[in-house]
Enzyme design. Structure first.
Site, PDB file in Angstrom:
ATOM      1  N   GLU A 115       0.845  -1.196   0.000  1.00 35.40           N
ATOM      2  CA  GLU A 115       0.000   0.000   0.000  1.00 35.40           C
ATOM      3  C   GLU A 115       0.880   1.245   0.000  1.00 35.40           C
ATOM      4  OE1 GLU A 115      -3.085  -0.059   2.911  1.00 35.40           O
ATOM      5  OE2 GLU A 115      -3.549   2.065   2.667  1.00 35.40           O
ATOM      6  N   GLN A 152       4.443  27.882  -7.699  1.00 29.74           N
ATOM      7  CA  GLN A 152       4.970  29.239  -7.527  1.00 29.74           C
ATOM      8  C   GLN A 152       5.381  29.848  -8.870  1.00 29.74           C
ATOM      9  OE1 GLN A 152       4.850  30.797  -4.696  1.00 29.74           O
ATOM     10  NE2 GLN A 152       6.062  32.619  -5.143  1.00 29.74           N
ATOM     11  N   GLY A 195       2.902  31.785 -10.948  1.00 27.40           N
ATOM     12  CA  GLY A 195       2.356  33.044 -10.439  1.00 27.40           C
ATOM     13  C   GLY A 195       0.895  32.848 -10.056  1.00 27.40           C
TER      14      GLY A 195
END
Ligand SMILES: Cc1cc2nc3c(=O)[nH]c(=O)nc-3n(C[C@H](O)[C@H](O)[C@H](O)COP(=O)(O)OP(=O)(O)OC[C@H]3O[C@@H](n4cnc5c(N)ncnc54)[C@H](O)[C@@H]3O)c2cc1C
Length: 382
Positions: free
Chosen positions: A244, A338, A341
């Protein structure tokens, strides 16, 4: 981008099939299913038909009898397509429990339907009162003649609203801790006393149906106990949890790779101060770091897969894979977002969905704190 040395011609051919399935059958419908909060059944049937669901189930029970490498291919391709919400991973884990611990009758009864996608599976461990501490589950399965009488409730169950088959963690001996835990297969269709509660609203993974489940005097035949003996549930869980954790790790890797690819495309197009965003040294260094992290993660996941195949993957190493991969996934996606923008924060940009989907990977499958606890226990063993 990672070069998985275990991938031979047959893995590449399988990857091509899986990639086409995601591109044609899933990606175009993401928006609709995100609104609906679930992925419709015909998608499961198509995945079954293509051999994606049952690739690693035994041939005698409707599968293709292939190695776990083929499931790794599916998980990578799903995440690279921008999705970790379709509940293939959970379905696959449930089937592997039946494969590993089921009697021949149980395998013959349930695996073929899981391979075709006629039946959808879920794993019901977590309860409103306990998640990390699995030994403290309260759901009880008490013998009554040739049946178990089941009472209790579960929450946060992936595929919960649509599951035909539940791998239920319950106490057959409520006075005991780990030794009282058993796994019971529950067929949900027209089951008196069983009900699906709320379909839970989440910050991410919105296409995935995550639900509460309730059991009030539900009667299940004793023959639905997984394996031949009560009280083996905890042992069975410990045996399967490493797989898992690798499942989560491979989807983390695919998702990080997807973020990198999306971002590269964006920063080569978008311009500021008369240059491509790609031309700023900060962008170049950030993406160099991201690409390095993705490749290192791939190398570690590949190593774990080889060890799993050889029967050498320890619980500690699987725990390392789970926490490291999901931490890396979140860091990578954050850095990538990031560089978009403000557009990165807009729902219409898939990077924002990768970001909200990623967060839960550090929580489910055992929280990352529990993973570190498991690793530390190994370090502290004489
Ligand atoms: C979207 C989603 C899907 C999920 N799918 C499933 C599913 O299909 N089946 C299923 O059974 N469950 C599922 N879960 C549940 C998930 O596995 C649990 O949420 C998780 O195990 C944590 O349990 P908890 O939420 O009860 O947190 P808690 O156990 O209450 O933990 C709270 C905090 O305390 C920390 N903590 C707890 N114990 C320790 C300790 N010993 N040492 C240090 N820190 C500790 C945890 O790390 C966490 O930060 C899902 C959850 C989500 C959000």
């Amino acid at each position: 981008m990672p070069n998985h040395l275990w991938m031979q011609e047959e893995h590449h051919a399988f990857a091509e099939t899986v990639r086409r399935f995601f591109a044609e059958d899933l990606v175009p419908n993401f928006a609709e299913w995100t609104k609906a909060g679930t992925i419709p059944r015909p998608v499961w049937a198509k995945a079954g038909k293509l051999g994606i669901l049952g690739a690693t189930f035994p041939e005698d029970y409707g599968g293709l009898g292939l190695s776990r490498h083929f499931d790794a291919v599916t998980l990578l391709e799903q995440a690279k397509a921008g999705d970790i919400g379709w509940g293939f991973g959970v379905h696959n884990i449930a089937a592997h429990y039946i494969s590993a611990f089921g009697t021949d009758d149980q395998k013959a009864r349930w695996l073929p339907g899981l391979a075709t996608g006629d039946k959808i599976a879920a794993i019901a461990m977590t309860e409103p009162g306990t998640g990390s501490d699995l030994q403290a589950v309260k759901t009880s399965a008490i013998r009554d003649g040739n049946e178990y009488l089941i009472n209790g409730s579960k929450t946060f169950i992936t595929n919960g609203g649509s599951a035909d088959l539940l791998l239920l963690v319950a106490k057959t001996d409520p006075t005991a801790k780990g030794r009282g835990v058993s796994l019971i297969i529950v067929e949900t269709e027209q089951l008196d006393g069983y009900s699906v509660g709320r379909r839970l609203k989440k910050m991410g993974m919105k296409r995935n149906d995550t639900a509460e489940l309730n059991f009030a005097d539900v009667r299940i035949p004793l023959t639905n106990l997984l394996g031949a003996e009560e009280g083996q549930g905890f042992y069975q869980l410990m045996k399967q949890l490493p797989w898992e954790r690798l499942i989560i790790g491979f989807s983390a890797l695919g998702s990080a790779q997807c973020a990198l690819e999306m971002t590269l495309e964006y920063v080569k197009e978008r311009r500021a101060f008369g240059k491509r965003i790609m031309d700023f040294q900060n962008t170049r260094f950030k993406l160099a770091e991201v690409a390095t992290k993705v490749d290192i993660l791939a190398a570690f996941m590949d190593q774990c897969l080889v060890e799993l195949d050889l029967g050498q993957l320890t619980a500690e190493k699987a725990a390392m894979a789970k926490w490291w991969s999901t931490q890396t996934q979140c860091e990578v996606i954050d850095e990538c977002l990031q560089l978009f923008g403000g557009y990165g924060y807009m729902s219409e940009y898939p990077i924002s969905e990768l970001y909200t989907d990623a967060r839960v990977q550090k929580i489910y499958g055992g929280t990352n704190e529990i993973m570190k606890e498991l690793i530390a226990r190994g370090l502290d063993r004489d």
